[in-house]
Motif scaffolding. Sequence first.
Motif, PDB file in Angstrom:
ATOM      1  N   MET A   1      36.222  41.449  34.611  1.00 23.36           N
ATOM      2  CA  MET A   1      37.574  41.146  35.103  1.00 23.36           C
ATOM      3  C   MET A   1      38.389  42.024  35.694  1.00 23.36           C
ATOM      4  O   MET A   1      38.053  42.548  36.960  1.00 23.36           O
ATOM      5  N   GLY A   2      39.100  42.905  35.031  1.00 25.94           N
ATOM      6  CA  GLY A   2      39.917  44.067  35.690  1.00 25.94           C
ATOM      7  C   GLY A   2      41.094  43.648  36.773  1.00 25.94           C
ATOM      8  O   GLY A   2      41.408  44.291  37.490  1.00 25.94           O
ATOM      9  N   ASP A   3      41.762  42.488  36.422  1.00 26.71           N
ATOM     10  CA  ASP A   3      42.884  41.965  37.267  1.00 26.71           C
ATOM     11  C   ASP A   3      44.101  42.121  36.383  1.00 26.71           C
ATOM     12  O   ASP A   3      44.025  42.459  35.334  1.00 26.71           O
ATOM     13  N   ASP A  15      40.185  43.772  31.268  1.00 28.25           N
ATOM     14  CA  ASP A  15      39.244  44.824  31.435  1.00 28.25           C
ATOM     15  C   ASP A  15      38.058  44.032  30.949  1.00 28.25           C
ATOM     16  O   ASP A  15      38.014  43.087  30.281  1.00 28.25           O
ATOM     17  N   SER A  16      36.656  44.601  30.964  1.00 25.14           N
ATOM     18  CA  SER A  16      35.762  43.958  30.644  1.00 25.14           C
ATOM     19  C   SER A  16      35.445  43.663  29.195  1.00 25.14           C
ATOM     20  O   SER A  16      34.831  42.727  28.481  1.00 25.14           O
ATOM     21  N   ASP A  17      36.319  44.546  28.173  1.00 23.28           N
ATOM     22  CA  ASP A  17      36.090  44.629  26.768  1.00 23.28           C
ATOM     23  C   ASP A  17      37.522  44.472  26.175  1.00 23.28           C
ATOM     24  O   ASP A  17      37.533  44.478  24.902  1.00 23.28           O
ATOM     25  N   SER A  18      38.639  44.465  26.886  1.00 22.22           N
ATOM     26  CA  SER A  18      40.113  44.766  26.130  1.00 22.22           C
ATOM     27  C   SER A  18      41.031  44.081  27.149  1.00 22.22           C
ATOM     28  O   SER A  18      40.736  44.021  28.498  1.00 22.22           O
ATOM     29  N   HIS A  43      38.651  42.779  22.675  1.00 20.45           N
ATOM     30  CA  HIS A  43      38.421  41.295  22.535  1.00 20.45           C
ATOM     31  C   HIS A  43      38.291  40.874  21.162  1.00 20.45           C
ATOM     32  O   HIS A  43      38.544  39.875  20.721  1.00 20.45           O
ATOM     33  N   TYR A 102      42.808  32.770  33.643  1.00 16.82           N
ATOM     34  CA  TYR A 102      42.676  34.207  32.722  1.00 16.82           C
ATOM     35  C   TYR A 102      42.466  33.683  31.233  1.00 16.82           C
ATOM     36  O   TYR A 102      41.786  34.510  30.452  1.00 16.82           O
ATOM     37  N   GLU A 105      39.220  33.016  30.830  1.00 15.13           N
ATOM     38  CA  GLU A 105      38.203  34.141  31.003  1.00 15.13           C
ATOM     39  C   GLU A 105      38.091  34.791  29.410  1.00 15.13           C
ATOM     40  O   GLU A 105      37.164  35.143  29.038  1.00 15.13           O
ATOM     41  N   ALA A 109      35.450  35.424  26.252  1.00 17.44           N
ATOM     42  CA  ALA A 109      34.862  36.855  25.812  1.00 17.44           C
ATOM     43  C   ALA A 109      35.342  37.076  24.340  1.00 17.44           C
ATOM     44  O   ALA A 109      34.751  38.278  23.796  1.00 17.44           O
TER      45      ALA A 109
END
Length: 296
Positions: A1-3, A15-18, A43, A102, A105, A109
């Motif tokens: 993600m990163g948005d 982020d990818s993990d949080s 996550h 989101y 998403e 996760a």
Amino acid sequence: MGDVLAGIHATWEFDSDSVLIRFERGIRTPKLFQALRERRVPHEALASVTLTPGRRGTVVLHAVPRPGADPLMEAAAGQLKDTCDPYRLVLPAERETLAEYYADELRAALTTTGPPGEPEPADRYLVAPPPAPLHFKAYDGKASFDGSKVSFRWFWTGASSAKWKAGDQRFGVPELCGVEWRSPEVFDGYLRLLRRGDQEQPAQADHDPAAVVFGLGYGPVHESLPFAAAVLAAVRTSGPAPALDAGPVPVPVMASARRDPADIAERIRHLGELHEAGLVTDDEFSAKKAELLAEL
């Protein structure tokens, strides 16, 4: 993600993990959010994610933490109002489609297991607690936590005779097994330290030397709850006290010990406020001020 998803009072960065939650500092932002500033939520700390209609043309993205994953929510024990829930992001209704994206998403996760509606408790805190040192003023004393010990310094104007007889208190983290926080926004709010080996503690917090009581303007949520969460996290990560210290008791501060001049100045200031309000006579004010100055 990163948005990034900006809402009312907070922004969520994915982020990818949080998820990194950054809270605003504006005057309309709840004081608890301002005190927390930001929180990184892995996550694995989340149990579920929902998106529901809010009030007055808004939608609410709500991430629900797993039991035992966040010391702040554990200490709060369901007492926080919705407006002070740090896991709720309120957005204008026109952003509902983006918020749903989101939410999906995040749901994808999540790594929790267990029956629906019964998320598996975390075996450790996954969200960092508020950092020490922390302190706040209760009605009957000042509470301080430096990361390794909790100190209660009683106010002569508010503390009960039981607390005065016990003296100012200090509790090492290994002596404790938990923390009980009752919101200052309800009647008889307090923060109580639960000690290892204690079979019974006074029912009333105002008679318990291991507790401080709140009141109007004392122990506000944004000060006392982060304090409780930090102590709770330290207790969980700390082992029990050594065997020689089994059944520990709080160590009273000896009356003969020199006190911190800042503490003395604070007591005199508080005494002056009571004197100006007519709650303390001239003689009482002079006598107590002299007594406090003699402790320097």
